[in-house]
Design an enzyme around this catalytic site. Structure first.
Site, PDB file in Angstrom:
ATOM      1  N   ASN A   1       8.465  11.934 -26.648  1.00 22.55           N
ATOM      2  CA  ASN A   1       7.446  12.916 -27.027  1.00 22.55           C
ATOM      3  C   ASN A   1       6.127  12.287 -26.594  1.00 22.55           C
ATOM      4  O   ASN A   1       6.029  11.125 -26.010  1.00 22.55           O
ATOM      5  CB  ASN A   1       7.416  13.087 -28.531  1.00 22.55           C
ATOM      6  CG  ASN A   1       7.186  11.692 -29.395  1.00 22.55           C
ATOM      7  OD1 ASN A   1       6.139  10.986 -29.053  1.00 22.55           O
ATOM      8  ND2 ASN A   1       8.160  11.147 -29.912  1.00 22.55           N
ATOM      9  N   ARG A   2       5.059  12.813 -26.731  1.00 25.99           N
ATOM     10  CA  ARG A   2       3.762  12.529 -25.959  1.00 25.99           C
ATOM     11  C   ARG A   2       2.845  11.637 -26.813  1.00 25.99           C
ATOM     12  O   ARG A   2       1.532  11.664 -26.336  1.00 25.99           O
ATOM     13  CB  ARG A   2       2.974  13.880 -25.635  1.00 25.99           C
ATOM     14  CG  ARG A   2       3.739  14.885 -24.903  1.00 25.99           C
ATOM     15  CD  ARG A   2       2.986  16.039 -24.480  1.00 25.99           C
ATOM     16  NE  ARG A   2       3.646  17.087 -23.742  1.00 25.99           N
ATOM     17  CZ  ARG A   2       4.163  17.419 -22.546  1.00 25.99           C
ATOM     18  NH1 ARG A   2       3.664  16.338 -21.752  1.00 25.99           N
ATOM     19  NH2 ARG A   2       4.786  18.280 -22.331  1.00 25.99           N
TER      20      ARG A   2
END
Ligand code: C5P
Length: 224
Positions: free
Chosen positions: A30-31
């Site tokens: 994820n970011r």
């Protein structure tokens, strides 16, 4: 203002994303930037705490004065956290991947003539909930984060109960706030009975404010 506030206290912080391997070159992730978790670890260390940071892969230097352990997966993050125990305070700011591939291919998956692979997922451990489990090594204060777009306090308190933690920092991430991707955030600090709303501030300031609240937990009157 926080110098010496937490001298000698052992604390643990998780930060960043986790990467869940699919094969030797690919992962599910994820970011998360690690900005908030790293700022908290730095602020705790600046207040004199003996700080261990367990971080997933981030493009960010290790904070000064912090013992930083680098991990990739949620399972690695959990075991690194367990090894850091006992601590008095645990702050879980990592964006842990909720699932991981059920199988990690030993060789790179090839795109042949066959159909695209189906990837079966299995749930990852909940590190916050694990750290909050009752037991001889449970930290006195276990703190988690929640991102909410509505009914902030209600949803955060449900999360508090579900995870068994002591405080939740609920982030108001409704689109109007512009929190996602920005450096500023609007926090509500919630425990089982009380809540306080903080003004919109930078993540660095959130870290300092949290350190002050932790200092007060150890020395001052209760929140509620
Ligand atoms: O369940 P949810 O992801 O919304 O909860 C967020 C909080 O739980 C954060 O504090 C995050 O660090 C923690 N968490 C965790 N391990 C997971 C999932 C979330 O420690 N597997």
């Amino acid at each position: 203002r926080t110098a010496g506030l937490l001298t000698g206290r052992r604390v643990l912080v998780t930060s960043g994303p986790t990467f869940e391997a699919l094969d030797p070159v690919r992962f599910l992730g994820n970011r998360s930037s690690g900005r908030q978790g790293h700022a908290i670890a730095a602020a705790l260390a600046a207040a004199g705490a003996e700080t261990t940071l367990v971080t997933g892969p981030v493009a960010r230097p290790d904070p000064a004065g912090v013992t930083t352990l680098h991990v990739e997966s949620a399972e690695e993050m959990l075991s690194a956290c367990r090894e850091a125990l006992p601590v008095e305070v645990a702050v879980c700011a990592a964006a842990v991947s909720d699932w991981r591939p059920a199988q990690v291919a030993e060789q790179k998956l090839k795109k042949g003539s066959a159909a695209a692979p189906d990837i079966a997922l299995v749930p990852n451990p909940d590190i916050l909930a694990e750290l909050a489990q009752p037991g001889p090594h449970r930290p006195r204060l276990v703190i988690g984060f929640a991102a909410e777009t509505e009914k902030l306090v209600e949803h955060a308190r449900a999360k508090l109960a579900k995870k068994g933690c002591d405080w939740i920092l609920a982030n108001d991430v409704s689109p109007a706030t512009g929190t996602f991707g920005g450096d500023e955030t609007t926090i509500h600090l919630i425990d089982a009975t009380a809540s306080e709303s903080w003004t919109r501030m930078r993540k660095q300031a959130v870290a300092e404010r949290l350190v002050q609240r932790i200092g007060r937990f150890f020395s001052g009157p209760p929140m509620s």
